[in-house]
Design a protein around this motif. Structure first.
Motif, mmCIF file in Angstrom:
data_model
loop_
_atom_site.group_PDB
_atom_site.id
_atom_site.type_symbol
_atom_site.label_atom_id
_atom_site.label_comp_id
_atom_site.label_asym_id
_atom_site.label_seq_id
_atom_site.Cartn_x
_atom_site.Cartn_y
_atom_site.Cartn_z
ATOM 1 N N ASP A 291 25.245 -28.741 -67.186
ATOM 2 C CA ASP A 291 26.243 -29.498 -66.428
ATOM 3 C C ASP A 291 25.872 -30.965 -66.318
ATOM 4 N N THR A 292 25.833 -31.628 -67.469
ATOM 5 C CA THR A 292 25.425 -33.035 -67.461
ATOM 6 C C THR A 292 26.608 -33.992 -67.534
ATOM 7 N N LYS B 253 33.971 -33.465 -67.098
ATOM 8 C CA LYS B 253 34.579 -32.413 -67.916
ATOM 9 C C LYS B 253 34.367 -31.008 -67.364
ATOM 10 N N GLU B 254 33.590 -30.919 -66.305
ATOM 11 C CA GLU B 254 33.177 -29.593 -65.886
ATOM 12 C C GLU B 254 33.814 -29.155 -64.581
ATOM 13 N N ASP B 255 33.795 -27.854 -64.372
ATOM 14 C CA ASP B 255 34.427 -27.308 -63.186
ATOM 15 C C ASP B 255 33.628 -26.091 -62.725
ATOM 16 N N ILE B 256 33.214 -26.154 -61.483
ATOM 17 C CA ILE B 256 32.398 -25.085 -60.907
ATOM 18 C C ILE B 256 33.074 -23.719 -61.024
ATOM 19 N N SER B 257 34.400 -23.727 -61.078
ATOM 20 C CA SER B 257 35.108 -22.442 -61.108
ATOM 21 C C SER B 257 34.761 -21.615 -62.341
ATOM 22 N N PHE B 258 34.277 -22.281 -63.395
ATOM 23 C CA PHE B 258 33.935 -21.526 -64.593
ATOM 24 C C PHE B 258 32.566 -20.847 -64.479
ATOM 25 N N VAL B 259 31.766 -21.303 -63.552
ATOM 26 C CA VAL B 259 30.407 -20.783 -63.456
ATOM 27 C C VAL B 259 30.383 -19.278 -63.190
ATOM 28 N N GLU B 260 31.104 -18.851 -62.191
ATOM 29 C CA GLU B 260 31.095 -17.424 -61.858
ATOM 30 C C GLU B 260 31.687 -16.582 -62.981
ATOM 31 N N ALA B 261 32.755 -17.102 -63.589
ATOM 32 C CA ALA B 261 33.400 -16.349 -64.674
ATOM 33 C C ALA B 261 32.455 -16.194 -65.864
ATOM 34 N N ILE B 262 31.708 -17.230 -66.148
ATOM 35 C CA ILE B 262 30.759 -17.166 -67.270
ATOM 36 C C ILE B 262 29.640 -16.174 -66.959
ATOM 37 N N LYS B 263 29.162 -16.203 -65.728
ATOM 38 C CA LYS B 263 28.119 -15.248 -65.345
ATOM 39 C C LYS B 263 28.616 -13.811 -65.501
ATOM 40 N N LYS B 264 29.859 -13.612 -65.112
ATOM 41 C CA LYS B 264 30.441 -12.268 -65.209
ATOM 42 C C LYS B 264 30.504 -11.794 -66.673
#
Length: 548
Positions: free
Chosen positions: A66-67, A71-82
């Motif tokens: 996350d540099t 362009k980034e969005d925290i909402s994708f973090v949980e989905a990616i982990k899943k």
RNA sequence: UGGGCUAUGGCCAAGUGGUUAAGGCACCGGACUUUGACUCCGGGAUCGAUAGUUCGACUCUAUCUAGCCCAGCCA
């Protein structure tokens, strides 16, 4: 499940590193940027990194790269982990590149102190111009020879928010004449006032990938940093950063070929366009090869890992046909999915010599290859539905193994029926087929006096559950030319909705998988409501039937 | 016209100087079958091209050709 032998060039390298004592074990990582969801292409990187660590005594980290907060969005973090958890790739540590911002800053200061980095005041356009192009070498920036003291002060000011966005960058001094564009004094920090999901407004300078990534790997003690081929040209820079930032651990980047699927929309940015353009139901549209889409469609994650291992790890750049995945999915589902009957395109069959109000319950195995799945009772009455395509007026040739006038077939699990006449509506469409059944031929009776012209399945017309059944075809029309953007090439027939019927004897939950006799494997979709079951076709069954 | 990488049957892919050139998918035959499913039998390549090295090359060398990637203050 078959055990996959893993013997590709990366495995060989790791074994060699362990044999020679260079490393005791393999520590790997997968570094997604949280700017979208993962797809089948990422599965290769995830599974490869995970498997190499697991097979060589080490562990695997999940690290969000996350540099670039714009362009980034925290909402994708949980989905990616899943998604990664779904694949069964357990990570030992969960990290964020932003955890290392302070350390990265210190290493940048070290580079400046050693005369290896400088603050550049050139504009973006000027930097581009000075960089040269593929065939002509670049030129040094006029700011390249600033003193160490001046650079130190300027860089501190950059961090302290003294300068406006994009007015200055920190660059590393390598070689403006290098044939490798990445080595032409690459930028390692830019000024960007953007709120970061993790560090908030603490920073207004952010490190670039080429600088941040090797440091992240080194900090975590990654031994083998496995990524796809487009980063090959970045490896000299990766090694330069590790060396010149005087990192203790020295990770090695090794690249493998990207996985591409024929006819599928691959690449996060293209999928994102379809999602943002509302051309699909979302990131988890079953027509997409996103991991969430495949999961929603009903693909077992084990089939995906088998698929990835079966493909091997080449450096060549081919395109794999999806049929290979389809067949692996069938193998996984064959013995695990219960069978049931479903009629997608109903045609009513009236059995004239069957009592009007009688309903029989006929026993059927849920899976002939897996007795543990037990049996069920299927209702049968005077009125049943068969697939419209299972009936034709005149049997066209000896290959036709279904119903036709004057022809007798078995209704699976029930009786032989012979079609005698048809009823049409005013438009000439067939609305009913009248037939007679032979009570002697009841399923399980051992009747062998004559053979039917095939076996077709049915669902009782008076006892059933209505269902919406979704069939999928290629999302993109490839014959429109490759210069047309995907959003304009969406196949209008890529989603076909059938309003059909399934057996009444079931209470399926979202995610449950079945084989619908002769129609393929299906999974209960999340759109299911208490009033309507919705199924996705995961894959059809294979068929050797050829028209003509 | 710079650099990096790649090139084995329709697709994926083993193979690292001596093998009848694995295997899977797809395809085509055929057997079996209460899923045209499953299962089972059978079918096909001289290895991008050319020229060398060698007793012998898919494997080594040279040249050529084709494809992919690189000129973001994206990752």
């Amino acid at each position: 499940m078959k055990k996959m032998e893993i013997s590709h060039f990366i495995n060989t390298i790791i074994e060699e590193d362990i044999r020679t004592g260079k490393h005791k074990r393999a520590i790997t990582r997968f570094p997604p940027e949280p700017n979208g969801l993962l797809h089948l292409g990422h599965a290769r990187a995830i599974i490869t990194n995970y498997t190499m660590a697991k097979n060589h005594g080490g562990y695997f980290n999940l690290r969000f790269d996350d540099t670039n907060p714009v362009k980034e969005d925290i909402s994708f973090v949980e989905a990616i982990k899943k998604d990664i958890a779904w694949l069964g790739c357990e990570w030992k540590n969960l990290f964020f590149a932003s955890d290392y911002f302070e350390e990265m800053y210190k290493r940048a200061v070290l580079l400046i102190e050693n005369g290896k980095a400088f603050v550049d005041d050139l504009t973006a356009d000027e930097i581009k111009e000075y960089r040269g192009n593929l065939t002509t070498p670049g030129k040094n920036s006029p700011y390249r020879e600033r003193t160490i003291e001046e650079n130190l002060k300027l860089f501190k000011n950059m961090r302290d928010g003294v300068y406006p966005d994009s007015s200055k960058v920190l660059r590393v001094k390598i070689d403006m004449t290098s044939p490798n564009m990445n080595m032409r004094d690459p930028i390692i920090y830019r000024i960007q006032r953007a709120h970061h999901h993790n560090t908030g407004d603490k920073w207004c300078i952010y490190p670039m990938y080429d600088y941040a990534h090797p440091i992240e790997d080194a900090i975590e003690g990654i031994t083998h940093s496995l990524c796809s081929l487009e980063f090959e040209d970045h490896r000299p820079l990766y090694d330069w950063v590790v060396k010149n930032c005087e990192m203790e651990n020295i990770p090695r980047q090794i690249e493998f070929g990207k996985l591409r699927i024929v006819g599928a929309v691959g690449g996060k940015r293209y999928i994102k366009q379809l999602v943002d353009g509302k051309k699909v139901m979302g990131w988890d549209d079953p027509r997409l090869i996103t991991l969430s889409g495949l999961r929603r469609r009903g693909v077992p994650s084990e089939a995906i890992t088998d698929f990835i291992h079966a493909l091997g790890l080449p450096k060549s750049q081919g395109e794999t046909e999806i049929d290979m995945l389809d067949q692996i999915i069938r193998e996984h589902l064959a013995s695990t999915a219960p069978r049931t009957n479903a009629i997608l395109d109903p045609l009513k069959l009236v059995i004239d010599n069957y009592p009007e109000d009688k309903v029989e319950y006929l026993e059927a195995e849920n899976n002939r290859d897996n007795e543990e799945l037990g049996t069920r009772l299927i209702p049968f009455s005077k009125y049943v539905f068969i697939e419209r395509e299972d009936f034709i007026e005149q049997k066209p040739n000896k290959k036709w193994k279904r119903l036709a006038l004057g022809i007798e077939v078995r209704l699976m699990h029930a009786y032989f029926v012979k079609a005698n006449s048809i009823v049409r509506d005013e438009k000439g469409n067939i609305t009913e087929v009248h037939c007679t059944y032979d009570i002697e031929t009841k399923s399980g009776s051992g009747f062998k006096d004559r053979k039917p012209n095939g076996n077709i399945h049915y669902v009782d017309a008076t006892h059933n559950l209505p269902a919406e059944i979704r069939l999928f075809d290629d999302l993109i029309l490839e014959n429109m030319g490759k210069d047309i953007p995907y959003v304009d090439k969406v196949n209008p027939d890529s989603l076909i909705i059938k309003n059909g019927f399934i057996e009444e004897n079931m209470d399926p939950q979202v995610g449950d998988r079945f084989q619908f006799t002769r129609n393929g494997y299906f999974c209960v979709d999340k759109d299911t409501t208490k009033d309507l079951l919705v199924f996705n076709r995961i894959v059809s069954l294979r068929s050797s039937y050829k028209k003509k």
